[in-house]
Enzyme design. Structure first.
Site, PDB file in Angstrom:
ATOM      1  N   ASP C  19       7.112  -6.849  10.140  1.00  0.00           N
ATOM      2  CA  ASP C  19       8.257  -6.998   9.225  1.00  0.00           C
ATOM      3  C   ASP C  19       9.197  -5.800   9.276  1.00  0.00           C
ATOM      4  O   ASP C  19      10.398  -5.949   9.509  1.00  0.00           O
ATOM      5  CB  ASP C  19       7.794  -7.163   7.774  1.00  0.00           C
ATOM      6  CG  ASP C  19       7.257  -8.546   7.479  1.00  0.00           C
ATOM      7  OD1 ASP C  19       6.526  -9.094   8.322  1.00  0.00           O
ATOM      8  OD2 ASP C  19       7.565  -9.066   6.392  1.00  0.00           O
ATOM      9  N   ARG C  98       3.375   3.232  -5.108  1.00  0.00           N
ATOM     10  CA  ARG C  98       4.787   3.021  -4.798  1.00  0.00           C
ATOM     11  C   ARG C  98       5.663   4.213  -5.179  1.00  0.00           C
ATOM     12  O   ARG C  98       6.450   4.694  -4.353  1.00  0.00           O
ATOM     13  CB  ARG C  98       5.295   1.742  -5.463  1.00  0.00           C
ATOM     14  CG  ARG C  98       4.678   0.480  -4.905  1.00  0.00           C
ATOM     15  CD  ARG C  98       4.999   0.291  -3.434  1.00  0.00           C
ATOM     16  NE  ARG C  98       4.174  -0.728  -2.814  1.00  0.00           N
ATOM     17  CZ  ARG C  98       3.150  -0.468  -2.006  1.00  0.00           C
ATOM     18  NH1 ARG C  98       2.813   0.778  -1.707  1.00  0.00           N
ATOM     19  NH2 ARG C  98       2.456  -1.449  -1.461  1.00  0.00           N
ATOM     20  N   ASP C 127       6.723  -4.763  -6.109  1.00  0.00           N
ATOM     21  CA  ASP C 127       6.905  -3.518  -5.354  1.00  0.00           C
ATOM     22  C   ASP C 127       8.366  -3.156  -5.163  1.00  0.00           C
ATOM     23  O   ASP C 127       8.738  -1.985  -5.216  1.00  0.00           O
ATOM     24  CB  ASP C 127       6.198  -3.620  -4.001  1.00  0.00           C
ATOM     25  CG  ASP C 127       4.698  -3.488  -4.178  1.00  0.00           C
ATOM     26  OD1 ASP C 127       4.274  -2.969  -5.218  1.00  0.00           O
ATOM     27  OD2 ASP C 127       3.962  -3.901  -3.274  1.00  0.00           O
TER      28      ASP C 127
END
Lengths: 399, 399, 399, 399
Positions: C19, C98, C127
């Site tokens: 990705d 995160r 996220d």
């Protein structure tokens, strides 16, 4: 020859009035050395007359302590920072005074080697708890003598008549003016009135009851305009704009706010409240300066503090108020909650700007804000609602 | 020959003013059939003139809906039960009106088969959220057109001048009286003023701004004495004792409290608040009847409700107020919180007596209360404090 | 000759996978200079291979940052202090990672003069919010490129096939091993699994899914006994009693707890949770070391902390957990709540004794406790209950 | 001739053991008529032997009451609905049993015209409070005799030896098996162990202490798979998938979960907790079925309940747990909180579908969700953060 051994020394929170004068003599009768301690927290009292009275009744020592500045700085100011209000209405004027008095009482007891402390608070009220929890907290091994909870005492003194009789027998000067048909407690922060004819919540307070505030009907029509400067959540200066008067010590500031607030009839409440002890009672309070500060502080807080921080602080403030009302001023949880109060003002402290951003909020200026974002914000907030109502089916009215 | 296919039907929350008149015409330009919907929630408006105006601008249908009774009973009353106040000060007069308006708007949209609803709320405010969350909740598949968040609209209408020009071009009657330098929103519960010259929080509100309440300086010196009878947490009758006037429908009661409260200058606030959208804004509100009811209900509640139940309800009420402010009136969490409001009054409902027990609380009557118990109560409450402070060592001052 | 002007520099949170490799190339196509940034927070990854891959795809610079110690000390430790758990079960392993990643990303962006940051998080997840709120908070003027929310991107890449095709066309190495039918996110604190076949909450997780913890069925029957020493609410040493192994840096301690916890199958959960975005999703998590620490910390906390302080901290901890889950790690309210975490341990810090007092609690020793006090305590607590039930009449069953 | 007037009738919560047998005889000595009442709430006891023993000791009447079904339905089930857990760990097995016992005790006392109730709970524990608050609540004019708080009693019986001696003198059968060096309390929901050698929190529980649960080391490696069907937040059927066993009455369901949970060593905890009375104490509990239900109910709840409703309920559940722990089962506040528990499940009741929407959450299906909305959502949530950090200046690390 009889040799009476003293049971020890007791520091009595003495008010100068009939009750604690009787208690002073009664404690002596029981075999205690009595130290009379009278805190000046702003009540209207002839302190020198009280000193002489205590001495004449046999107090071994008498301490008259001026705690007014300390009361404002260490007790009223933290309450202001916390927006302390009990049950949405009562600004805690008595509740913050009790630990202030007990702090010095414990200091004296420790210094003078007294194993006992005593007070004249009744057995159904909050004040006994407030005094004693602070005493136990700061002086864990202390013994407390609360005559109004000792059967030999309260069975002997079943009413004012018994006290008067005892007073006359023991050379205690009795009040000459007739007593008001209610009891009253005054300090710098407020006067409270309760019991007697006020016990019936339907009976209105007589107009001449109030001593700190003018009847709003009689107060001046022209407003006073005050500028109050805050730093770290407490006022550091108050200025009367029209008169160019200005005060800048805590005690002066608070006293001046009392004066101006009182002049305009600010801060009267007549409420029923829930005592810690589990019963409801009716109280009438006048808190002029405290009410002005509460409103002003709420205002400055919303203006300078982040929204979510304020929200958390609001919940903690309610908790803090309950704890203070219940007598837990000197508890680990109140200490813990106090941390937050100072912390919060770091925001304002580092910058003279508030979080208020006129350009951001302006309807005419777009600034750094994209109105389209609101569409996404709303639709995302609606994800859950749409799911919920889809499952429930349409229903137009809240049942 | 040009054939314009309609994009569908939109129900527009129409106010009769310049903005929504322009939006009405603009929506038509975009290819929508427009149904104008104007809710009467107590604002001062010539509704028939507004109807004609909407028709003349090309509205396919016009609905003028008198929602005043429903507004009081289904929206203001639950707020009273909850003691709803946002950020300790704002009684939510706009926030409860928005879902009321949107409820009927959705009903009309469903009935008329409209897939769209529209409104004139700006992109930085709370009202857009309140309207739309209710619409999404009650009509999950609805499409919402919020022109003030659509670039083609807001880039074309960058100020009042652009709107005026557009109006003149499209035959929209323009206001002849000069506009106040602030915006205003009125309903039965309150009038709010914001933006324009009020955006600067330092600038004072001009004295002639207020429309619902008299200046306290000019209000009568003689008080009115009102008796308000509550049932299940909402007023069922109000009586002016001196004048023997009495009202007993929700709308009449609330309107009368507005009149009397307004006459005495009750319920003005000038605050900075935190919008849901994350910015601070300045608002001025006058909420005469709502303020009277808030105080009265707090009083009746403390008087009749168990202390711990009240405590829990207080926390839930704060949460409820935030939710309503943020537009979540029609959410599962608001429904959930609503349960408690009715529930609580079961206490009072079954009995005309309150929990107030004059004998129990009396200082003179011992009743069924043993003062000695308080000693144990206090000492047990102190177990923890003594342990704590014993470990910490003596420290007389809260840091 | 064509001269392509760069749109600016973007720091992309790069994972090395398909990705973000596609995103890297796509960003270049859009005219950005791309800096690839890969945070090592303990996931199993060939970082050098990832560096080469990013370089070969045209990254202007590549930063591989070892954040493991910082992750433990600045992010996991505060979560331990707060007993952070979302919705009673999820220990927030992704949610604390995160902001850790975003902190360094912002540092790099500022240092390298990049106006943009980008990430590969999807448009329905938490996220994206966690990354971006931290970026906006620490770098308010940053622009964020979230390809999975940009129609040109997500309409082009509608599934894995599209990504594979694009990869092949642009020389992006494609994975040779077949992909697991779920997505996975790993760091030092946990591995999470979601989507794909796991989306159906009824489908069980296959036994071979778990990578950090042994199946409890296969874990050893003999326990390991660990001693964990805490200071200020965080572990400072862990000792395996039987093996006399001991670790004393944060990273070593946490890694060792992962190893031992994992060996015994500790910390697996399979739950449905509520995303910030308003939808429910199913996640499977394994958090071995974090689960051990949560239990140990709860234990040490109840043992050393005052009861009422703990109660207040418990409520704040729940709030803190929600905020962290929702992405508000770098918010004023999280900073505010953080104050309490350090504060609380002052209690234990000054003394090696806990509040536990064996003599006080002993059934055999009376100590400094008078059992009679309990009578008063109980009767006073009952004042309210008796009043309530007297009014209600007797009713033996909770309805 | 001596004529002993009875002081009245007392209903004694009798366990059949040494303590309450001595109390029974002692109460007779004091001049009371004693009714022995023994509640069967699932403990392992020879009830008929206990009846005979009580009769032989002079009980005027003996009531052996099988409360097991009522205990499950009226006390354990509400705890399950509320996810009741005290201090994050203790599922309240003793705390819910005490009001169950006291309910029937009060019923008997009223029916038999007894003015007194009595129990054998110690003066430092929670149980005395739980018994007595319920008694006072349901029978406000009752008099309670708590021998372990009466100096004449506890000064006479300073240890087990004194009780044994008294027993022998008064023909009370003394236990022949040596007593475990701890005390134990058992019911259907759990067994608790405390005091004696367990008072020192460092001493481990001996392996043979546990009676309801197998040592996890010895429990079977193959799991049992249970399907639990919930209705309105309580289980209505449990099925063992492999064995096709199924139970569907509350008592059968709960007993079966105890059996299976116990077989797998589920639900052991060894904790320090904070008693209401303000001291910390160490307790060991095994709650197999209760632990299974707690986990299962948390799971079903997150799955079916709206996120924000769950959040509010979570806070109320913590409050409910504290109240139950402290003995306030029969209080207005517990009644109030109970309203919510039933209410919540209306959501699930009307529909067999949960709020879980697989399409909505799917990463592969876009459904009725526009990822672009998330950008606006995030940016609006960031408005406040950016403002805050802009004022504060950049700071990369949480202090």
């Amino acid at each position: 020859m009889t040799c009476i051994m003293s049971k020890g020394t007791v520091v009595l929170a003495y008010s100068g009035g009939l009750d604690t004068s009787c208690i002073l003599v009664w404690l002596k009768e029981q075999g205690y050395n009595v130290i009379a301690y009278l805190a000046n927290i702003g009540q209207d009292e002839d302190f020198e007359a009280a000193r002489k009275k205590a001495e004449s009744l046999g107090a071994k020592k008498v301490f008259i302590e001026d705690l007014r500045s300390q009361f404002v700085e260490d007790f009223i100011w933290p309450a202001v920072q916390a927006n302390a209000v009990y049950e949405d209405r009562y600004p805690l004027g008595t509740a913050v005074a009790r630990p202030c008095i007990a702090h010095r009482q414990v200091e004296i007891a420790r210094r003078e080697g007294a194993q006992f402390v005593s007070h004249g608070a009744t057995g159904k009220g909050n004040d006994q708890i407030r005094f004693e929890l602070t005493c136990y907290a700061l002086y864990p091994e202390v013994k407390i003598i609360a005559p109004w909870r000792i059967p030999e005492f309260y069975n002997r003194f079943r009413g004012r008549t018994d006290l008067m009789e005892y007073a006359q027998k023991h050379g205690i000067p009795v009040p000459v003016t007739p007593r008001a048909p209610w009891s009253m407690d005054a300090n710098l922060m407020h006067i409270s009135y309760e019991s007697g004819i006020l016990e019936n919540p339907k009976s209105h307070a007589p107009a001449d009851l109030y001593l700190m505030t003018k009847n709003p009907e009689d107060s001046p029509n022209e407003p006073d305009v005050l500028e109050i400067e805050f730093k770290n959540g407490v006022p550091v200066r108050v200025t009367n704009v029209k008169e160019s008067t200005s005060k800048d010590t805590p005690l002066d500031i608070f006293s001046y706010l009392n004066e101006i607030g009182g002049k305009h009839g600010v801060g009267r409440i007549d409420i029923v409240e829930n005592r810690f002890i589990g019963m409801k009672s009716r109280g009438i309070y006048e808190t002029p300066g405290g009410t002005v500060l509460l409103k002003a502080h709420l205002d400055i807080e919303t203006f300078t503090m982040d929204k979510e921080v304020r929200r958390i602080k609001q919940g903690l403030g309610i908790r803090f108020s309950e704890l203070v009302y219940n007598g837990f001023w000197d508890s680990p949880e109140c200490d813990f909650l106090s941390v937050f109060k100072g912390q919060v003002y770091i925001l304002g402290r580092e910058s003279s700007k508030s979080l208020y951003n006129e350009e951001l909020v302006s309807m005419d200026v777009q600034g750094d804000y994209d109105p389209c974002d609101a569409s996404g914000f709303i639709r995302i907030n609606a994800v859950r609602l749409r799911e919920h109502h889809r499952l429930q089916g349409f229903s137009g009215t809240k049942k």
